[in-house]
Write an enzyme that holds these catalytic residues in place. Structure first.
Site, PDB file in Angstrom:
ATOM      1  N   ARG A 123     -12.123  -4.107  -7.289  1.00 56.94           N
ATOM      2  CA  ARG A 123     -12.207  -4.979  -6.071  1.00 56.94           C
ATOM      3  C   ARG A 123     -13.640  -5.140  -5.340  1.00 56.94           C
ATOM      4  O   ARG A 123     -14.428  -4.464  -5.395  1.00 56.94           O
ATOM      5  CB  ARG A 123     -11.286  -4.142  -4.878  1.00 56.94           C
ATOM      6  CG  ARG A 123      -9.725  -4.033  -5.471  1.00 56.94           C
ATOM      7  CD  ARG A 123      -9.205  -3.402  -4.113  1.00 56.94           C
ATOM      8  NE  ARG A 123      -9.782  -2.467  -3.329  1.00 56.94           N
ATOM      9  CZ  ARG A 123      -9.420  -1.945  -2.322  1.00 56.94           C
ATOM     10  NH1 ARG A 123      -8.276  -2.293  -1.717  1.00 56.94           N
ATOM     11  NH2 ARG A 123      -9.926  -0.790  -1.503  1.00 56.94           N
ATOM     12  N   TYR A 153     -11.249   0.692  10.460  1.00 54.00           N
ATOM     13  CA  TYR A 153     -12.386   1.078   9.839  1.00 54.00           C
ATOM     14  C   TYR A 153     -12.853   0.273   8.550  1.00 54.00           C
ATOM     15  O   TYR A 153     -13.775   0.416   7.711  1.00 54.00           O
ATOM     16  CB  TYR A 153     -12.004   2.774   9.078  1.00 54.00           C
ATOM     17  CG  TYR A 153     -10.937   2.958   8.444  1.00 54.00           C
ATOM     18  CD1 TYR A 153     -10.865   2.724   6.920  1.00 54.00           C
ATOM     19  CD2 TYR A 153      -9.776   3.481   9.064  1.00 54.00           C
ATOM     20  CE1 TYR A 153      -9.643   2.626   6.205  1.00 54.00           C
ATOM     21  CE2 TYR A 153      -8.660   3.723   8.266  1.00 54.00           C
ATOM     22  CZ  TYR A 153      -8.625   3.328   6.924  1.00 54.00           C
ATOM     23  OH  TYR A 153      -7.440   3.557   6.348  1.00 54.00           O
ATOM     24  N   LYS A 154     -12.088  -0.704   8.245  1.00 52.68           N
ATOM     25  CA  LYS A 154     -12.385  -1.691   7.148  1.00 52.68           C
ATOM     26  C   LYS A 154     -13.339  -2.821   7.510  1.00 52.68           C
ATOM     27  O   LYS A 154     -14.372  -2.806   8.187  1.00 52.68           O
ATOM     28  CB  LYS A 154     -11.214  -2.252   6.728  1.00 52.68           C
ATOM     29  CG  LYS A 154     -10.308  -1.280   5.859  1.00 52.68           C
ATOM     30  CD  LYS A 154      -9.020  -1.716   5.184  1.00 52.68           C
ATOM     31  CE  LYS A 154      -8.117  -0.617   4.632  1.00 52.68           C
ATOM     32  NZ  LYS A 154      -8.575   0.235   3.694  1.00 52.68           N
ATOM     33  N   PHE A 180       0.785  -1.200   0.027  1.00 52.90           N
ATOM     34  CA  PHE A 180       0.009   0.077  -0.168  1.00 52.90           C
ATOM     35  C   PHE A 180       0.909   1.359   0.098  1.00 52.90           C
ATOM     36  O   PHE A 180       2.071   1.268   0.822  1.00 52.90           O
ATOM     37  CB  PHE A 180      -0.861  -0.082   1.385  1.00 52.90           C
ATOM     38  CG  PHE A 180      -2.117   1.173   1.077  1.00 52.90           C
ATOM     39  CD1 PHE A 180      -3.143   0.904   0.261  1.00 52.90           C
ATOM     40  CD2 PHE A 180      -1.929   2.184   1.964  1.00 52.90           C
ATOM     41  CE1 PHE A 180      -4.216   1.938   0.180  1.00 52.90           C
ATOM     42  CE2 PHE A 180      -2.954   3.336   1.654  1.00 52.90           C
ATOM     43  CZ  PHE A 180      -3.893   3.036   1.036  1.00 52.90           C
ATOM     44  N   ASP A 184       1.603  -5.183   8.149  1.00 55.96           N
ATOM     45  CA  ASP A 184       0.615  -4.177   8.154  1.00 55.96           C
ATOM     46  C   ASP A 184      -0.693  -5.126   8.068  1.00 55.96           C
ATOM     47  O   ASP A 184      -0.747  -5.769   7.180  1.00 55.96           O
ATOM     48  CB  ASP A 184       0.609  -3.179   7.058  1.00 55.96           C
ATOM     49  CG  ASP A 184      -0.565  -2.295   6.741  1.00 55.96           C
ATOM     50  OD1 ASP A 184      -1.597  -2.689   7.396  1.00 55.96           O
ATOM     51  OD2 ASP A 184      -0.173  -1.155   6.205  1.00 55.96           O
TER      52      ASP A 184
END
Length: 416
Positions: free
Chosen positions: A377, A228-229, A131, A203
């Site tokens: 995605r 938050y995912k 990322f 991560d």
């Protein structure tokens, strides 16, 4: 061949189906973007109202003690620890993933410099497809240190063995790749890093709450991730940071704010680090956001990561099978691993017109997202995603592709 009625039957037999009722999901929407922003737990609204109206509005500053605000990062960390194979007092929820990555990477480099000598280990190994913010943080930190550090980027997991050598200080990887959904073997990679004298930093942004993780058993040194995912903490909710128990005593990070002081209210001019994982804290915490994180974590306490993983694989298997069988005449390329051992909880397909196709899906109520280059995605959150959602999403995708119901010239939004 699976039918829609089969999907209805699977949902009726699903032992996790009642958990969906705890989320506020709009009618007419198939939400397949929990890998980017989780859905809202219904209780989050009343919880934040309680914080604002009662704890802040009525008890005011007394709530730091009365409502337990001061200990909230630690309490949430202990709840989250059970999802990532950590022990109590090893996790705190605080700051953003980027800031926590900065802290852990700085701490790891500092530890290596003291143990090995700065000139001996000067390489950070990561993936070019990591990322971007992870790479940016490493670039920013090493440029400020100005001490000859090098960032060595690999292009595929099979290059790790050659990339990690006697010069490597830290291996910094995302456990599940944000773009492809590829999942590393945490134990294998951590063991390799340690065998070469490097420290291992993970991560977990696309892992926590999505796949079983066992940081301690798999030999990790440090880990960070967002809430938050898949953890459904709310937009921009605070992230988390984990430091293995054996590293906590000498854990030093440059953002040594007053919340990581041994006696913060002694107001001493000299910094003295507190003990344990609270060393990873920095400044005053965002209490309303932290309170909403707890709402998402409490739902996980009603199930297990093993049960969630079983359903996740069933959902993603079904999606892959349906797309490939029903859309085989279209130029779709699966970029997510088929092997369960290397697949996260998302499926990514590349298409030459990936962005406009995704926009057409969103306009029809199927919400996924898009990442360059050409990748659509689709995230599958077993807490609330149903098998019927998979069928209906593919049905709409078939119609869009067969009848070209998308605009190749669609303008890009700021967030894709």
């Amino acid at each position: 061949m699976m039918t829609r009625d089969d999907c209805v039957a699977r949902d009726k037999a699903d032992k996790l189906s009642s958990l969906r009722d705890q989320f506020d999901l709009p009618d007419g929407v198939i939400y397949l973007d929990g890998n980017s922003l989780g859905a809202r737990p219904k209780v989050a609204l009343s919880r934040v109202q309680q914080v604002v109206n009662d704890e802040w509005g009525k008890d005011l500053i007394r709530s730091w003690n009365k409502a337990g605000w001061f200990d909230l990062p630690s309490r949430l960390g202990d709840k989250l620890a059970t999802l990532i194979g950590a022990n109590p007092n090893e996790v705190v929820v605080t700051d953003s993933t980027s800031i926590n990555l900065f802290k852990t990477l700085a701490a790891a480099l500092h530890k290596q410099s003291r143990a090995e000598g700065r000139s001996q280990r000067h390489v950070i190994v990561t993936e070019r497809a990591n990322f971007p913010t992870d790479v940016y943080i490493a670039q920013g930190l090493t440029s400020w240190l100005d001490s000859g550090y090098e960032i060595r980027m690999i292009d595929s997991p099979d290059q790790l063995n050659a990339a990690i050598d006697e010069d490597t200080a830290v291996v910094m990887l995302t456990h599940v790749n944000y773009r492809t959904g590829h999942m590393h073997d945490m134990r294998e990679v951590s063991t390799l890093a340690h065998a070469r004298g490097a420290l291992m930093l993970w991560d977990l942004a696309h892992s926590a709450g999505a796949v079983p993780v066992n940081l301690n058993a798999d030999g990790a040194d440090y880990a960070v991730g967002c809430t938050y995912k898949y953890l459904n903490g709310g937009p921009g909710s605070p992230a988390f940071i984990w430091v293995a128990a054996q590293h906590q005593k000498d854990f030093r990070q440059p953002l040594s704010g007053w919340w990581s002081h041994a006696s913060p209210f002694a107001m001493q001019p000299q910094f003295e680090a507190t003990g344990g994982i609270r060393r990873a804290l920095c400044g005053t915490q965002p209490i309303a956001s932290l309170a909403m994180v707890e709402c998402g974590l409490d739902i996980f306490a009603q199930t297990s990561m093993a049960a969630l993983r079983e359903k996740s694989l069933a959902l993603t298997d079904l999606f892959i099978d349906l797309v490939e069988s029903r859309c085989r005449v279209h130029p779709l390329e699966l970029v997510t691993p088929r092997e369960h051992a290397h697949r996260g909880s998302q499926v990514s397909f590349a298409h030459p017109h990936g962005y406009p196709v995704m926009q057409a899906l969103i306009s029809r109520g199927v919400i996924g997202d898009y990442r360059e280059p050409h990748i659509m995605r689709f995230g599958f959150t077993p807490l609330y995603t149903r098998f019927i959602d998979v069928w209906d999403a593919v049905d709409i995708l078939v119609d869009i592709l067969d009848n070209k119901r998308y605009d190749p010239a669609a303008l890009r939004d700021a967030v894709t």
